[in-house]
Design a protein around this motif. Structure first.
Motif, PDB file in Angstrom:
ATOM      1  N   ARG A  20      -1.922  -9.018  10.827  1.00 52.18           N
ATOM      2  CA  ARG A  20      -1.865 -10.474  10.660  1.00 52.18           C
ATOM      3  C   ARG A  20      -3.233 -11.030  10.271  1.00 52.18           C
ATOM      4  O   ARG A  20      -3.347 -11.917   9.425  1.00 52.18           O
ATOM      5  CB  ARG A  20      -1.361 -11.136  11.944  1.00 52.18           C
ATOM      6  CG  ARG A  20       0.142 -10.969  12.154  1.00 52.18           C
ATOM      7  CD  ARG A  20       0.624 -11.860  13.283  1.00 52.18           C
ATOM      8  NE  ARG A  20       0.108 -11.438  14.572  1.00 52.18           N
ATOM      9  CZ  ARG A  20       0.709 -10.551  15.361  1.00 52.18           C
ATOM     10  NH1 ARG A  20       1.831  -9.980  14.961  1.00 52.18           N
ATOM     11  NH2 ARG A  20       0.182 -10.235  16.535  1.00 52.18           N
ATOM     12  N   ARG A  24      -4.198 -13.047   6.846  1.00 50.21           N
ATOM     13  CA  ARG A  24      -4.851 -14.357   6.810  1.00 50.21           C
ATOM     14  C   ARG A  24      -6.100 -14.325   5.943  1.00 50.21           C
ATOM     15  O   ARG A  24      -6.378 -15.253   5.189  1.00 50.21           O
ATOM     16  CB  ARG A  24      -5.200 -14.790   8.235  1.00 50.21           C
ATOM     17  CG  ARG A  24      -3.966 -15.062   9.104  1.00 50.21           C
ATOM     18  CD  ARG A  24      -4.331 -15.121  10.565  1.00 50.21           C
ATOM     19  NE  ARG A  24      -3.149 -15.232  11.420  1.00 50.21           N
ATOM     20  CZ  ARG A  24      -3.152 -15.068  12.730  1.00 50.21           C
ATOM     21  NH1 ARG A  24      -4.285 -14.779  13.352  1.00 50.21           N
ATOM     22  NH2 ARG A  24      -2.045 -15.194  13.430  1.00 50.21           N
ATOM     23  N   PRO A 226      -8.240 -19.264  15.327  1.00 51.45           N
ATOM     24  CA  PRO A 226      -7.570 -18.594  14.207  1.00 51.45           C
ATOM     25  C   PRO A 226      -8.529 -18.358  13.050  1.00 51.45           C
ATOM     26  O   PRO A 226      -9.652 -18.860  13.050  1.00 51.45           O
ATOM     27  CB  PRO A 226      -6.467 -19.585  13.819  1.00 51.45           C
ATOM     28  CG  PRO A 226      -7.024 -20.913  14.208  1.00 51.45           C
ATOM     29  CD  PRO A 226      -7.833 -20.659  15.457  1.00 51.45           C
ATOM     30  N   TYR A 230      -6.311 -20.924   8.570  1.00 48.36           N
ATOM     31  CA  TYR A 230      -5.427 -21.530   9.564  1.00 48.36           C
ATOM     32  C   TYR A 230      -6.136 -22.665  10.292  1.00 48.36           C
ATOM     33  O   TYR A 230      -5.547 -23.708  10.581  1.00 48.36           O
ATOM     34  CB  TYR A 230      -4.963 -20.471  10.570  1.00 48.36           C
ATOM     35  CG  TYR A 230      -3.801 -19.648  10.078  1.00 48.36           C
ATOM     36  CD1 TYR A 230      -2.549 -19.747  10.656  1.00 48.36           C
ATOM     37  CD2 TYR A 230      -3.957 -18.763   9.009  1.00 48.36           C
ATOM     38  CE1 TYR A 230      -1.476 -18.985  10.194  1.00 48.36           C
ATOM     39  CE2 TYR A 230      -2.894 -18.005   8.538  1.00 48.36           C
ATOM     40  CZ  TYR A 230      -1.655 -18.126   9.144  1.00 48.36           C
ATOM     41  OH  TYR A 230      -0.605 -17.388   8.671  1.00 48.36           O
ATOM     42  N   GLN A 231      -7.401 -22.461  10.593  1.00 52.45           N
ATOM     43  CA  GLN A 231      -8.171 -23.479  11.311  1.00 52.45           C
ATOM     44  C   GLN A 231      -8.283 -24.762  10.499  1.00 52.45           C
ATOM     45  O   GLN A 231      -8.089 -25.866  11.018  1.00 52.45           O
ATOM     46  CB  GLN A 231      -9.564 -22.937  11.631  1.00 52.45           C
ATOM     47  CG  GLN A 231     -10.446 -23.905  12.406  1.00 52.45           C
ATOM     48  CD  GLN A 231     -11.830 -23.320  12.679  1.00 52.45           C
ATOM     49  OE1 GLN A 231     -12.062 -22.137  12.467  1.00 52.45           O
ATOM     50  NE2 GLN A 231     -12.742 -24.148  13.140  1.00 52.45           N
ATOM     51  N   THR A 233      -6.457 -25.747   7.756  1.00 55.08           N
ATOM     52  CA  THR A 233      -5.197 -26.381   7.366  1.00 55.08           C
ATOM     53  C   THR A 233      -4.504 -27.059   8.539  1.00 55.08           C
ATOM     54  O   THR A 233      -3.775 -28.035   8.352  1.00 55.08           O
ATOM     55  CB  THR A 233      -4.234 -25.357   6.726  1.00 55.08           C
ATOM     56  OG1 THR A 233      -4.041 -24.248   7.629  1.00 55.08           O
ATOM     57  CG2 THR A 233      -4.788 -24.842   5.410  1.00 55.08           C
ATOM     58  N   HIS A 234      -4.728 -26.567   9.746  1.00 50.33           N
ATOM     59  CA  HIS A 234      -4.114 -27.190  10.923  1.00 50.33           C
ATOM     60  C   HIS A 234      -4.991 -28.301  11.518  1.00 50.33           C
ATOM     61  O   HIS A 234      -4.476 -29.198  12.172  1.00 50.33           O
ATOM     62  CB  HIS A 234      -3.831 -26.144  12.009  1.00 50.33           C
ATOM     63  CG  HIS A 234      -2.637 -25.287  11.713  1.00 50.33           C
ATOM     64  ND1 HIS A 234      -2.713 -24.181  10.891  1.00 50.33           N
ATOM     65  CD2 HIS A 234      -1.344 -25.367  12.130  1.00 50.33           C
ATOM     66  CE1 HIS A 234      -1.512 -23.611  10.817  1.00 50.33           C
ATOM     67  NE2 HIS A 234      -0.669 -24.309  11.545  1.00 50.33           N
ATOM     68  N   LEU A 287       1.957 -22.929   4.800  1.00 46.86           N
ATOM     69  CA  LEU A 287       0.867 -23.444   5.614  1.00 46.86           C
ATOM     70  C   LEU A 287       0.873 -24.972   5.531  1.00 46.86           C
ATOM     71  O   LEU A 287       1.286 -25.540   4.517  1.00 46.86           O
ATOM     72  CB  LEU A 287      -0.478 -22.907   5.106  1.00 46.86           C
ATOM     73  CG  LEU A 287      -0.747 -21.425   5.366  1.00 46.86           C
ATOM     74  CD1 LEU A 287      -1.970 -20.975   4.574  1.00 46.86           C
ATOM     75  CD2 LEU A 287      -0.948 -21.161   6.840  1.00 46.86           C
ATOM     76  N   LEU A 318      -1.727 -22.056  18.634  1.00 40.67           N
ATOM     77  CA  LEU A 318      -2.080 -21.181  17.521  1.00 40.67           C
ATOM     78  C   LEU A 318      -3.035 -20.070  17.944  1.00 40.67           C
ATOM     79  O   LEU A 318      -3.047 -19.003  17.344  1.00 40.67           O
ATOM     80  CB  LEU A 318      -2.740 -21.984  16.407  1.00 40.67           C
ATOM     81  CG  LEU A 318      -1.829 -22.914  15.590  1.00 40.67           C
ATOM     82  CD1 LEU A 318      -2.654 -23.708  14.597  1.00 40.67           C
ATOM     83  CD2 LEU A 318      -0.755 -22.124  14.863  1.00 40.67           C
TER      84      LEU A 318
END
Length: 322
Positions: A20, A24, A226, A230-231, A233-234, A287, A318
């Protein structure tokens, strides 16, 4: 000792997590290649020229306003905050040295976006204030508070650094004062009042923008966070285009904030150019590409002030912990 089945489960778990993580990393690398390709195919005018022209026009318009006895706010146009360092030490009408800005914005906020205790925008939280005071009145005091905080930032710096910073800050302050007195023809008290009001006027949306685009979104642990894509975009949100906010703060801080956090090396105009590419890619990869209206965020913060600004936000799932 672990039995063979337990060892296999542990190994499979580690292999799965590693897979994973690799996926990413691949997503971020793939998106980076797409953006870099767009940058290479762009002209110098798109990469830098438009931003430099806007900045030049802003200076010309600034002096034109003074000459016609109008009042213009201190220039805070973004021209991408400023990947091209016009002055290493200060902004013209500001109080912080560039070094303090780099430490707070680049090294902390960008490197640790929404990480609790590091880059979580906690600077803008004043939990003992009522929501109406915090959102609509307290920001007006920023022009008074800023110089005090800036002086505190000079503590621990070398005498040479202080000697380089303090005169530049004073020069910015007295330059605007001089223009208001000699060119616009204002009295001493009127000039000082105008300087205070024009700064206070833009402090209100400045504080709003800082909190609207990060607070209330997923938060992360300093030890369990993350991967970068991921960090960002969230934990980052875009506000819609607005002529006044675009001119005052630039695309990178308003409607291209996601792009700015993912690719901080991009100029303001290039953030706008790659915006469709970035949003399409993130949506294709399932995403989040977070966007919301200014009024919508203001309503959210007003009605959920206690939850968002008074109490510490929960760490997102997350990162696998609560």
């Amino acid at each position: 000792m672990q039995s063979n089945p337990e060892k296999r489960r542990d190994t499979a778990s580690r292999d799965g997590e590693g897979h994973r993580d690799a996926e990413r990393e691949t997503l971020m690398m793939e998106l980076t290649r797409l953006v870099q390709k767009s940058v290479r195919e762009s002209s110098w005018w798109e990469r830098r020229g438009i931003d430099c022209s806007i900045l030049t026009a802003a200076f010309i318009k600034l002096f034109n306003f003074y000459y016609n006895r109008n009042v213009n706010a201190p220039l805070k146009g973004n021209c991408n905050s400023k990947k091209e360092k016009i002055d290493e030490e200060t902004f013209v009408c500001g109080s912080f040295s560039a070094r303090a800005g780099v430490q707070a914005h680049v090294k902390m906020h960008h490197a640790h976006t929404n990480v609790i205790g590091l880059g979580d925008s906690s600077t803008w939280k004043i939990p003992f204030l009522p929501r109406s005071v915090y959102l609509f009145i307290a920001p007006l005091a920023v022009p008074i508070i800023t110089p005090i905080v800036a002086v505190g930032e000079l503590k621990g710096q070398s005498p040479l650094q202080i000697l380089r910073t303090a005169p530049c800050v004073c020069l910015g302050f007295f330059s605007q004062y001089y223009l208001l007195r000699s060119v616009s023809g204002l009295s001493c008290s009127s000039a000082l009042l105008v300087m205070l009001l024009c700064r206070a006027m833009f402090s209100l949306p400045y504080i709003h923008v800082n909190i609207f685009q990060h607070i209330g979104l997923p938060m992360f642990s300093a030890t369990h966070r993350p991967k970068r894509i991921y960090q960002m975009t969230h934990g980052v949100l875009n506000l819609p285009r607005n002529p006044l906010l675009d001119w005052t703060f630039g695309h990178s801080l308003i409607n291209c904030h996601v792009e700015h956090h993912l690719f901080p090396f991009l100029s303001d105009n290039m953030c706008l150019k790659v915006k469709p590419l970035v949003s399409q890619y993130l949506k294709e990869k399932k995403l989040p590409y977070q966007e919301d209206a200014y009024i919508s965020r203001l309503s959210l913060f007003f009605h959920k002030y206690q939850e968002l600004m008074v109490f510490v936000p929960p760490i997102t799932e997350l990162v696998g912990i609560q």
